[in-house]
Design an enzyme around this catalytic site. Structure first.
Site, PDB file in Angstrom:
ATOM      1  N   CYS A 410       0.793  -1.236   0.000  1.00 40.62           N
ATOM      2  CA  CYS A 410       0.000   0.000   0.000  1.00 40.62           C
ATOM      3  C   CYS A 410       0.827   1.289   0.000  1.00 40.62           C
ATOM      4  O   CYS A 410       0.500   2.202  -0.765  1.00 40.62           O
ATOM      5  CB  CYS A 410      -1.060   0.003   1.088  1.00 40.62           C
ATOM      6  N   ARG A 439       7.433 -11.170   4.912  1.00 42.83           N
ATOM      7  CA  ARG A 439       7.073 -11.105   6.331  1.00 42.83           C
ATOM      8  C   ARG A 439       7.812 -12.190   7.093  1.00 42.83           C
ATOM      9  O   ARG A 439       8.019 -13.278   6.569  1.00 42.83           O
ATOM     10  CB  ARG A 439       5.558 -11.280   6.500  1.00 42.83           C
ATOM     11  N   GLN A 457       1.151 -10.932  -3.604  1.00 39.02           N
ATOM     12  CA  GLN A 457      -0.292 -10.732  -3.445  1.00 39.02           C
ATOM     13  C   GLN A 457      -0.909 -10.297  -4.763  1.00 39.02           C
ATOM     14  O   GLN A 457      -0.275  -9.586  -5.544  1.00 39.02           O
ATOM     15  CB  GLN A 457      -0.545  -9.630  -2.413  1.00 39.02           C
ATOM     16  N   ASP A 459      -2.648  -7.896  -5.402  1.00 37.15           N
ATOM     17  CA  ASP A 459      -2.998  -6.725  -4.609  1.00 37.15           C
ATOM     18  C   ASP A 459      -3.546  -5.589  -5.467  1.00 37.15           C
ATOM     19  O   ASP A 459      -3.208  -5.469  -6.640  1.00 37.15           O
ATOM     20  CB  ASP A 459      -1.735  -6.236  -3.895  1.00 37.15           C
ATOM     21  N   HIS A 461      -5.169  -1.292  -4.766  1.00 43.85           N
ATOM     22  CA  HIS A 461      -5.676  -0.264  -3.864  1.00 43.85           C
ATOM     23  C   HIS A 461      -6.566   0.662  -4.648  1.00 43.85           C
ATOM     24  O   HIS A 461      -6.190   1.149  -5.707  1.00 43.85           O
ATOM     25  CB  HIS A 461      -4.517   0.472  -3.193  1.00 43.85           C
ATOM     26  N   LYS A 544     -13.983  -5.060   7.040  1.00 42.92           N
ATOM     27  CA  LYS A 544     -13.361  -5.895   6.010  1.00 42.92           C
ATOM     28  C   LYS A 544     -14.227  -7.082   5.644  1.00 42.92           C
ATOM     29  O   LYS A 544     -15.161  -7.440   6.367  1.00 42.92           O
ATOM     30  CB  LYS A 544     -11.997  -6.374   6.479  1.00 42.92           C
ATOM     31  N   HIS A 590      -8.283  -1.656   0.306  1.00 45.41           N
ATOM     32  CA  HIS A 590      -7.210  -2.618   0.018  1.00 45.41           C
ATOM     33  C   HIS A 590      -7.909  -3.903  -0.393  1.00 45.41           C
ATOM     34  O   HIS A 590      -8.837  -4.312   0.279  1.00 45.41           O
ATOM     35  CB  HIS A 590      -6.403  -2.983   1.266  1.00 45.41           C
TER      36      HIS A 590
END
Length: 723
Positions: A410, A439, A457, A459, A461, A544, A590
């Site tokens: 992000c 991570r 990911q 991913d 945004h 979420k 997200h």
RNA sequence: GCCGGUGUAGCUCAGUGGUAGAGCAUCGCUUUUGUAAAGCGAUGGUCGCAGGUUCGACUCCUGUCACCGGCUCCA
């Protein structure tokens, strides 16, 4: 004596002249039932068969299998909890001095947490002896006998036994009883003797149990693990002994057969067999090397998802794998999440200077984590509170700069958004990236592709106005629906995480939250699948939606998530120009609906047991010439397939076709094209479809090529090409 | 991280102190094959890594790394 009326599940009412036991009720219904009964359910509460029912109640007799032939979960619970006692007694005989802690039944097994003497830990080598003892206890068919004593007496007795864990259990039970409406039942401590009280083995226990040890048809010790008292890692370390039990041996055999079935689908095993991925010690734990075959699967998934994103108006972006520490201090990821991140990469000059000045480790960490006065002032002003506390503020010349492997995408995407000015007309802006993040998962948590330290990911945004949140959420979910539908993984559910009604930790206004929560609910409804609302499960920055898929053998996998965020746009000072020509803060969403390509691929491998649909298969067709004489024709066939974009291999080795078929089947290739002189003469291929015992027959080469190419282009789930 | 288990050839696994093995894969030769493995031969191992015990260690001991199972569904 007052009459006790017992209502049976079918609505029939039996009247008794006074208190009656569960067994008494069963006997009244029938001798066979009384013989089969394991326990009783009184007003929905599972009890011993010997429990006395002294008031009107709804009662059902618990047997191993109901009339429908389905094994009852209640019966298994009774069997397993009783089995835990038997195992504990057996362990006590094998290892004297072991202190029992807690032993409940689980979904498909049971465990007993035990504190073993330091000098005599339990080992797997003890299992055989324990099972022998358990077998003896079962064959003795001793009655489970419940008795109650008053708490004071009970505590004294437990203290005498020197088992602080059981004393603690008893104290907790008394405390729970104090606050319970069922106080009468808990005002005494209950013990169960496996046999005769005072003579046989006994344990403080709430129950209930099966009538006698002989009712357990099969019992087995499974494994050892460590656990913590009350699950607290600062508390005592205990040994957890797992076992399982069934009322019949046949049921246990079926259970282990299912376990074996699951083991065969294990993505780590298949990943090796099918050469999908590799994890190498010298690269690092939890770091996936995608080998060529796995690379194909990932590439196809990415292409598929990307195509859908283009249709939904996303923009593809690319960002590097690292970012400056200051970026993550602004976002709040560092040092807040530092425990679950790789350590920062410190600039060489800064490092040299620190070592020259004799800086200690802790001092260095302080200086790495420190924030400049300028940044602290900016963030505190934007968030309108003391987000950065004064103790973290350092003079500029004290700050140590460095980079971090990105734990999230992000901040990079936010900086892309912030790189130009937007008006409300430009919104929503949707930035997508297959972004790789790192991570620091605990080493014991790592597992194949499903729990790793570096992952990519799917991913994106979304930056939008508050009014656009609802429509954007629906868009996110429709993508999930399309992708999971295409993969025929339609058995999934969603969890909507809402804020805690009385929580104060949340950022953003109450009205914005209400709006976003309703938008999440509405979006979840559009999926047409089961969804649950979970208050208190929201992130502090917004509600979420999580996705959980169920694979073909019923296991659930948590995939990705969609989150509404009011926090980061504020911290980064994002804005767009509204219709009123004033700056407004955008809302961020997200979303990584499939979580990571690593986990998703791992789940897909297990879901398909490695037998991917043609469009995902690393090798879609393998051409098998009957003998060397047909090799030339085989390569011509492969050439035509390849020209249509089909991933094709030719097994032109010096083997018999039987052998080539066996090998191709093991690699789970969707289609085999067997070719011999006959086929060369007529321009045909003999088709074999994965999963089918027999040759499907010959078909014209052109028709086969078009059939396979069409199936791949259409991302068809099944294998449909036939002569 | 913690507890238990495991680590031997590319893969699956035997090998309890005395010269490192099998099957598959790989390579070569024979066979020229029509639907779930044809035959023969060859290559291949620092026995996870580092110490120690011993005349001698894959084997025993210590440490370390990695993998596997697990780390509350609350008496």
């Amino acid at each position: 004596m007052p009459t006790v009326n017992i209502t049976l599940p079918d609505g029939k009412v039996l009247s008794f002249d006074g208190p009656v036991t569960g067994l008494g009720v069963a006997e009244r219904i029938g001798a066979r039932l009384a013989k089969d009964a394991l326990g009783v359910k009184v007003d929905g509460e599972l009890r011993d068969l010997s429990a006395v029912i002294d008031r009107d109640a709804a009662v059902s007799i618990v047997t191993y299998k109901g009339r429908d032939g389905v094994v009852s979960a209640d019966a298994l619970k009774l069997v397993r909890h009783s089995a835990a006692h038997i195992m504990a007694e057996a362990i006590g005989r094998v290892v004297p001095g072991a202190l029992l802690v807690y032993g409940p039944a689980l979904e498909d097994k049971f465990y007993y947490d035990i504190k073993f003497p330091e000098e005599r830990p339990l080992r797997e080598g003890d299992f055989a002896k324990i099972e022998e003892e358990m077998g003896r206890i079962v064959s003795e068919d001793r009655k489970f006998t419940r008795y109650e004593i008053n708490p004071e007496e009970g505590l004294v007795r437990l203290k005498q036994e020197g088992n602080k864990y059981k004393v603690d259990n008893a104290e907790r039970a008394m405390m729970a009883a104090g606050g319970s409406s069922l106080g009468t039942r808990h005002s005494a401590l209950s013990f169960y003797a496996t046999g005769t009280p005072g003579k046989d083995w006994e344990d403080l226990c709430r129950g209930p149990h099966v009538p006698s040890t002989g009712r357990i048809g099969a019992i087995k010790v499974l494994s050892l693990a460590s656990s913590f008292w009350h699950g607290d890692e600062n508390s005592d370390r205990l040994t957890r002994v797992y076992g399982t039990a069934f009322a019949t041996q046949a049921e246990m055999d079926a259970y282990f057969a299912l376990k074996e079935e699951a083991a065969k689908r294990d993505h780590r095993v298949l990943g090796k067999q099918l050469h999908l991925f590799h994890i190498d010690e010298s690269v690092g734990q939890g770091l996936i090397l995608w080998t060529p075959n796995g690379g194909v699967v990932r590439d196809q998934l990415q292409k598929f998802i990307s195509e859908e994103l283009v249709k939904q108006g996303y923009h593809q972006v690319f960002t590097p794998h690292i970012g400056r520490l200051e970026l993550y201090k602004t976002s709040g990821h560092f040092p807040y999440y530092k425990e679950s991140q790789f350590a920062p990469v410190i600039e060489r000059e800064a490092l040299e200077e620190l070592s020259k000045s004799g800086c200690s480790c802790s001092e260095m960490m302080h200086r790495v984590e420190g924030v400049s006065a300028r940044l602290a002032a900016t963030i505190n002003e934007r968030t309108q509170k003391q987000t950065i506390t004064p103790d973290r503020v350092l003079a500029d010349d004290k700050l140590v700069e460095g980079f971090m492997l990105k734990p999230m995408n992000c901040p990079h995407h936010i900086k892309i958004f912030a790189s130009r000015a937007y008006s409300y007309r430009d919104l929503p802006v949707r930035l997508a990236e297959f972004g790789t993040v790192y991570r620091w998962e605990q080493s014991g948590e790592l597992n194949g592709m499903t729990r790793v330290r570096g992952f990519t990911q799917d991913d994106a945004h979304l930056f939008c106005t508050e009014d656009q949140v609802a429509a954007e959420l629906i868009g996110c979910l429709s993508l999930v629906k399309t992708v999971l539908g295409t993969l025929k993984m339609e058995n999934y559910r969603v969890r909507v995480g809402l804020r805690d009604p009385d929580g104060k930790k949340y950022t953003g206004s109450a009205s914005a939250w209400d709006k976003a929560e309703n938008a999440c609910r509405d979006a979840a409804r559009t999926l047409g699948v089961a969804f649950s609302e979970e208050p208190g499960e929201a992130a502090f920055y917004g509600p979420k939606i999580d996705f959980v898929v169920k694979d073909v053998i019923g296991r659930e996998w948590q995939l990705g998530t969609v989150q509404v965020d009011y926090q980061l746009p504020v911290r980064f000072g994002l804005s767009y120009t509204g219709a009123d020509n004033k700056p407004h803060v955008p809302v961020m969403i997200h979303r990584a609906p499939f979580g990571s390509l690593e986990r998703f691929t791992g789940v897909l491998i297990e879901h398909f047991a490695g037998a991917f649909p043609a469009w995902l298969s690393p090798e879609q067709v393998r051409v098998l010439p009957i003998s060397e004489k047909s090799n030339a024709y085989a390569h011509r066939v492969a050439g035509e397939l390849r020209a249509r974009g089909v991933r094709v291999g030719v097994d032109d080795g010096n083997e018999r076709v039987q052998g080539k078929i066996k090998v191709a089947a093991e690699m789970k290739v969707p289609y085999m094209a067997v070719v011999g002189p006959r086929d060369a003469e007529h321009g045909t291929v003999s088709v074999r479809v994965r999963g089918q015992e027999k040759d499907a027959g010959a078909m014209a080469l052109g028709a086969f090529v078009e059939g396979v190419a069409g199936e791949i282009a259409g991302r068809v789930a099944g294998l449909g090409v036939r002569p």
